[in-house]
Design a protein around this motif. Structure first.
Motif, PDB file in Angstrom:
ATOM      1  N   GLY A 125       1.515  -7.195 -17.516  1.00 26.87           N
ATOM      2  CA  GLY A 125       0.372  -6.403 -17.073  1.00 26.87           C
ATOM      3  C   GLY A 125       0.477  -4.993 -17.611  1.00 26.87           C
ATOM      4  O   GLY A 125       1.567  -4.554 -17.989  1.00 26.87           O
ATOM      5  N   PRO A 126      -0.638  -4.265 -17.634  1.00 29.09           N
ATOM      6  CA  PRO A 126      -0.607  -2.894 -18.148  1.00 29.09           C
ATOM      7  C   PRO A 126       0.218  -1.977 -17.249  1.00 29.09           C
ATOM      8  O   PRO A 126       0.544  -2.334 -16.120  1.00 29.09           O
ATOM      9  CB  PRO A 126      -2.087  -2.483 -18.153  1.00 29.09           C
ATOM     10  N   ASN A 127       0.530  -0.796 -17.756  1.00 26.27           N
ATOM     11  CA  ASN A 127       1.267   0.192 -16.967  1.00 26.27           C
ATOM     12  C   ASN A 127       0.543   0.445 -15.658  1.00 26.27           C
ATOM     13  O   ASN A 127      -0.675   0.597 -15.644  1.00 26.27           O
ATOM     14  CB  ASN A 127       1.405   1.511 -17.738  1.00 26.27           C
ATOM     15  N   GLY A 128       1.299   0.479 -14.593  1.00 24.96           N
ATOM     16  CA  GLY A 128       0.728   0.791 -13.289  1.00 24.96           C
ATOM     17  C   GLY A 128       0.047  -0.373 -12.592  1.00 24.96           C
ATOM     18  O   GLY A 128      -0.595  -0.195 -11.563  1.00 24.96           O
ATOM     19  N   SER A 129       0.210  -1.588 -13.135  1.00 26.59           N
ATOM     20  CA  SER A 129      -0.501  -2.729 -12.531  1.00 26.59           C
ATOM     21  C   SER A 129       0.214  -3.299 -11.306  1.00 26.59           C
ATOM     22  O   SER A 129      -0.337  -4.160 -10.622  1.00 26.59           O
ATOM     23  CB  SER A 129      -0.732  -3.824 -13.575  1.00 26.59           C
ATOM     24  N   GLY A 130       1.446  -2.844 -11.055  1.00 28.66           N
ATOM     25  CA  GLY A 130       2.129  -3.274  -9.829  1.00 28.66           C
ATOM     26  C   GLY A 130       3.339  -4.161 -10.041  1.00 28.66           C
ATOM     27  O   GLY A 130       3.938  -4.656  -9.074  1.00 28.66           O
ATOM     28  N   LYS A 131       3.748  -4.359 -11.291  1.00 33.56           N
ATOM     29  CA  LYS A 131       4.846  -5.305 -11.587  1.00 33.56           C
ATOM     30  C   LYS A 131       6.174  -4.861 -10.966  1.00 33.56           C
ATOM     31  O   LYS A 131       6.837  -5.641 -10.289  1.00 33.56           O
ATOM     32  CB  LYS A 131       5.019  -5.455 -13.109  1.00 33.56           C
ATOM     33  N   THR A 132       6.546  -3.598 -11.223  1.00 30.45           N
ATOM     34  CA  THR A 132       7.820  -3.112 -10.672  1.00 30.45           C
ATOM     35  C   THR A 132       7.773  -3.113  -9.148  1.00 30.45           C
ATOM     36  O   THR A 132       8.773  -3.399  -8.483  1.00 30.45           O
ATOM     37  CB  THR A 132       8.132  -1.697 -11.207  1.00 30.45           C
ATOM     38  N   ARG A 189       0.847  -1.194   0.000  1.00 27.69           N
ATOM     39  CA  ARG A 189       0.000   0.000   0.000  1.00 27.69           C
ATOM     40  C   ARG A 189       0.873   1.231   0.000  1.00 27.69           C
ATOM     41  O   ARG A 189       1.873   1.292   0.707  1.00 27.69           O
ATOM     42  CB  ARG A 189      -0.888   0.017   1.258  1.00 27.69           C
ATOM     43  N   PHE A 190       0.499   2.183  -0.859  1.00 26.02           N
ATOM     44  CA  PHE A 190       1.108   3.510  -0.815  1.00 26.02           C
ATOM     45  C   PHE A 190      -0.010   4.451  -0.386  1.00 26.02           C
ATOM     46  O   PHE A 190      -0.858   4.807  -1.212  1.00 26.02           O
ATOM     47  CB  PHE A 190       1.621   3.934  -2.198  1.00 26.02           C
ATOM     48  N   GLY A 191      -0.052   4.818   0.877  1.00 28.60           N
ATOM     49  CA  GLY A 191      -1.179   5.612   1.367  1.00 28.60           C
ATOM     50  C   GLY A 191      -2.477   4.871   1.083  1.00 28.60           C
ATOM     51  O   GLY A 191      -2.625   3.709   1.459  1.00 28.60           O
ATOM     52  N   GLY A 192      -3.385   5.513   0.373  1.00 26.37           N
ATOM     53  CA  GLY A 192      -4.675   4.882   0.088  1.00 26.37           C
ATOM     54  C   GLY A 192      -4.656   3.942  -1.113  1.00 26.37           C
ATOM     55  O   GLY A 192      -5.649   3.279  -1.402  1.00 26.37           O
ATOM     56  N   LEU A 193      -3.527   3.900  -1.833  1.00 20.74           N
ATOM     57  CA  LEU A 193      -3.462   3.076  -3.048  1.00 20.74           C
ATOM     58  C   LEU A 193      -2.885   1.694  -2.724  1.00 20.74           C
ATOM     59  O   LEU A 193      -1.809   1.593  -2.138  1.00 20.74           O
ATOM     60  CB  LEU A 193      -2.555   3.764  -4.084  1.00 20.74           C
ATOM     61  N   THR A 194      -3.611   0.647  -3.107  1.00 21.47           N
ATOM     62  CA  THR A 194      -3.054  -0.702  -2.944  1.00 21.47           C
ATOM     63  C   THR A 194      -2.441  -1.107  -4.278  1.00 21.47           C
ATOM     64  O   THR A 194      -3.141  -1.511  -5.202  1.00 21.47           O
ATOM     65  CB  THR A 194      -4.144  -1.699  -2.501  1.00 21.47           C
ATOM     66  N   PHE A 202      17.291  -2.383 -13.547  1.00 20.76           N
ATOM     67  CA  PHE A 202      16.248  -1.372 -13.368  1.00 20.76           C
ATOM     68  C   PHE A 202      15.675  -0.939 -14.704  1.00 20.76           C
ATOM     69  O   PHE A 202      16.340  -1.019 -15.732  1.00 20.76           O
ATOM     70  CB  PHE A 202      16.809  -0.172 -12.610  1.00 20.76           C
ATOM     71  N   GLN A 203      14.435  -0.441 -14.642  1.00 21.37           N
ATOM     72  CA  GLN A 203      13.738   0.007 -15.838  1.00 21.37           C
ATOM     73  C   GLN A 203      14.543   1.107 -16.535  1.00 21.37           C
ATOM     74  O   GLN A 203      14.702   1.092 -17.746  1.00 21.37           O
ATOM     75  CB  GLN A 203      12.379   0.542 -15.410  1.00 21.37           C
ATOM     76  N   LEU A 204      15.053   2.054 -15.756  1.00 25.69           N
ATOM     77  CA  LEU A 204      15.962   3.051 -16.310  1.00 25.69           C
ATOM     78  C   LEU A 204      17.355   2.605 -15.893  1.00 25.69           C
ATOM     79  O   LEU A 204      17.622   2.433 -14.703  1.00 25.69           O
ATOM     80  CB  LEU A 204      15.648   4.435 -15.750  1.00 25.69           C
TER      81      LEU A 204
HETATM   82  N1  LIG Z   1       7.115   4.668  -4.392  1.00 26.23           N
HETATM   83  C1  LIG Z   1       5.843   4.847  -4.729  1.00 26.23           C
HETATM   84  N2  LIG Z   1       5.047   5.717  -4.074  1.00 26.23           N
HETATM   85  C2  LIG Z   1       3.753   5.869  -4.397  1.00 26.23           C
HETATM   86  N3  LIG Z   1       3.131   5.205  -5.388  1.00 26.23           N
HETATM   87  C3  LIG Z   1       3.871   4.326  -6.085  1.00 26.23           C
HETATM   88  C4  LIG Z   1       5.260   4.095  -5.808  1.00 26.23           C
HETATM   89  N4  LIG Z   1       5.720   3.149  -6.680  1.00 26.23           N
HETATM   90  C5  LIG Z   1       4.691   2.816  -7.466  1.00 26.23           C
HETATM   91  N5  LIG Z   1       3.586   3.508  -7.118  1.00 26.23           N
HETATM   92  C6  LIG Z   1       2.249   3.363  -7.721  1.00 26.23           C
HETATM   93  O1  LIG Z   1       1.897   2.001  -7.644  1.00 26.23           O
HETATM   94  C7  LIG Z   1       1.213   1.578  -8.829  1.00 26.23           C
HETATM   95  C8  LIG Z   1       1.949   0.422  -9.468  1.00 26.23           C
HETATM   96  O2  LIG Z   1       3.158   0.908 -10.033  1.00 26.23           O
HETATM   97  P1  LIG Z   1       4.246  -0.045 -10.678  1.00 26.23           P
HETATM   98  O3  LIG Z   1       5.400   0.832 -11.071  1.00 26.23           O
HETATM   99  O4  LIG Z   1       4.536  -1.182  -9.787  1.00 26.23           O
HETATM  100  O5  LIG Z   1       3.502  -0.561 -11.981  1.00 26.23           O
HETATM  101  P2  LIG Z   1       4.065  -1.355 -13.215  1.00 26.23           P
HETATM  102  O6  LIG Z   1       3.099  -2.448 -13.477  1.00 26.23           O
HETATM  103  O7  LIG Z   1       5.479  -1.725 -12.975  1.00 26.23           O
HETATM  104  O8  LIG Z   1       3.966  -0.288 -14.391  1.00 26.23           O
HETATM  105  P3  LIG Z   1       4.932  -0.023 -15.661  1.00 26.23           P
HETATM  106  O9  LIG Z   1       4.631  -1.082 -16.669  1.00 26.23           O
HETATM  107  O10 LIG Z   1       4.501   1.345 -16.095  1.00 26.23           O
HETATM  108  O11 LIG Z   1       6.342  -0.048 -15.162  1.00 26.23           O
HETATM  109  C9  LIG Z   1       1.112   2.810  -9.716  1.00 26.23           C
HETATM  110  O12 LIG Z   1      -0.145   3.404  -9.494  1.00 26.23           O
HETATM  111  C10 LIG Z   1       2.225   3.704  -9.197  1.00 26.23           C
HETATM  112  O13 LIG Z   1       1.944   5.060  -9.421  1.00 26.23           O
END
Ligand SMILES: Nc1ncnc2c1ncn2[C@@H]1O[C@H](COP(=O)(O)OP(=O)(O)OP(=O)(O)O)[C@@H](O)[C@H]1O
Length: 245
Positions: free
Chosen positions: A37-44, A13-18, A85-87
């Motif tokens: 998974g799509p961008n932002g799905s939580g993989k990284t 969880r990041f604050g209110g975001l799971t 890392f991604q970058l």
């Molecule tokens: N350190 C952080 N603080 C707050 N929110 C974060 C943090 N890291 C990731 N998030 C949020 O968590 C969610 C998942 O992000 P994550 O980078 O894991 O997705 P992803 O699947 O790897 O996406 P991508 O394919 O774009 O790399 C996103 O909504 C992102 O904004």
């Protein structure tokens, strides 16, 4: 049989975001598995928790039965987990060789400079940078920086390698080289979990794929089946970036 990597009920969880929501899956030793998974799905975020860059909010991660979750990143690295890392992250002011030496010394502590240099040269050869140790890291082309980052990860002698979009941005011939390189590392016995959007690479490298959407796992199985799964197609493959390559 005990799983090699066991991810159980993992939550972030990041604050209110799971960002990662009760995700479980496991890897057997020697597998190469795609995390899609799509961008932002939580993989990284999953990779960040495995490597200890971020603490878990809930759930556990074990490697060969040893608990990783709760350990600091350096202890997880010493337990045999390395990542890219991604970058690309390199030390640009150092030579290629010194970038690798820094990673060898991090793993091995005190070692003779001669031994470390021999090992660095072998690692550079392994990733296709033979004889390039004297160049400045900042002068390398993009793919060569990626090769160097991989050599740095390999300097940790990992059992588990986490690749975060390592193939992104490569042209088709570089992609072929990159795929072969990853396949060779896997053939050497390194278990690999890779986050990747390049579907041709995923099909070529990964017999199995795990798919996430909005923090949850939505599929886990043979890659060909997973990529036909209607929920996966709807959540992910319908997106324009997934059609690339
Ligand atoms: N350190 C952080 N603080 C707050 N929110 C974060 C943090 N890291 C990731 N998030 C949020 O968590 C969610 C998942 O992000 P994550 O980078 O894991 O997705 P992803 O699947 O790897 O996406 P991508 O394919 O774009 O790399 C996103 O909504 C992102 O904004």
């Amino acid at each position: 049989m005990m799983a090699f990597l066991e991810i159980s009920d993992l939550t972030k969880r990041f604050g209110g975001l799971t960002a990662v929501n009760h995700v479980s899956f496991s890897l057997t030793q020697g597998e190469v598995v795609a995390l899609l998974g799509p961008n932002g799905s939580g993989k990284t975020t999953v990779l960040n928790m495995i490597s200890g860059l971020l603490p878990v909010s809930g759930g556990t991660i074990t490697l060969e039965g040893k608990r990783l979750s709760g350990l600091p990143a350096h202890r997880i690295a010493h337990a045999g987990v390395a990542r890219t890392f991604q970058l690309v992250r390199v030390l640009p002011s150092l030579t290629v060789s010194d970038n690798i030496l820094a990673a060898i010394l991090f793993r091995a502590g005190h070692t003779s400079e001669r031994d470390a240099r021999i090992e660095a040269a072998a690692l550079l050869a392994e990733v296709g940078l033979e004889g390039r140790g004297g160049e400045h890291a900042s002068d390398l082309t993009y793919i060569d920086q990626k090769r160097m980052e991989l050599a740095r990860a390999l300097a940790a002698r990992p059992k588990l390698l986490l690749l975060d979009e390592w193939l992104a941005g490569l042209n088709p011939s570089e992609l072929r080289i990159g795929i072969d390189l990853i396949a060779r590392l896997n053939a050497r016995g390194i278990t690999i979990l890779l986050v990747e959007h390049v579907m041709d690479a995923v099909r070529a490298l990964c017999p199995r794929a795990v798919v996430m959407n909005a923090g949850r796992k939505i599929a886990d199985g043979a890659t060909a089946d997973v990529l036909r799964d209607p929920e996966v197609v709807r959540a992910y493959l319908g997106e324009p970036h997934a059609a690339v390559a």
